[in-house]
Design a protein around this motif. Sequence first.
Motif, short mmCIF file in Angstrom:
data_model
loop_
_atom_site.label_atom_id
_atom_site.label_comp_id
_atom_site.label_asym_id
_atom_site.label_seq_id
_atom_site.Cartn_x
_atom_site.Cartn_y
_atom_site.Cartn_z
N UNK A 286 0.87 -1.18 0.00
CA UNK A 286 0.00 0.00 0.00
C UNK A 286 0.90 1.22 0.00
N UNK A 287 0.68 2.12 -0.96
CA UNK A 287 1.56 3.27 -1.13
C UNK A 287 0.77 4.57 -1.01
N UNK A 288 1.47 5.63 -0.70
CA UNK A 288 0.85 6.95 -0.62
C UNK A 288 0.25 7.21 0.75
N UNK A 289 -0.04 8.47 1.00
CA UNK A 289 -0.61 8.87 2.28
C UNK A 289 -2.03 8.37 2.46
N UNK A 290 -2.77 8.31 1.39
CA UNK A 290 -4.17 7.88 1.48
C UNK A 290 -4.32 6.38 1.31
N UNK A 291 -3.28 5.72 0.85
CA UNK A 291 -3.35 4.28 0.64
C UNK A 291 -4.17 3.91 -0.57
N UNK A 292 -4.35 4.88 -1.47
CA UNK A 292 -5.18 4.61 -2.65
C UNK A 292 -4.41 3.87 -3.74
N UNK A 293 -3.09 3.89 -3.66
CA UNK A 293 -2.28 3.17 -4.65
C UNK A 293 -1.82 1.86 -4.02
#
Length: 75
Positions: A6-13
Amino acid sequence: MILIDVQGLTGSKVEYKSLPYKSISRLSLETAGTFDLDAELKIYISSENIPSVSKKFNKSIDVYEVQKYLASKIM
């Protein structure tokens, strides 16, 4: 084995990576030391010289159990 990153601050990627156990040739475990309990597990595929997967673990995960489980699957 399926790895989920899970990548990014929002976990959308999210990246999904699958690795057949039979493709894993060796494992490497690197611990940081006594005071820093983070560890890094490296997974090598076939005859590659660099790890295909490098996964960091914090002290909440028993990385030795992860290594033991993977070793039982690839041996």
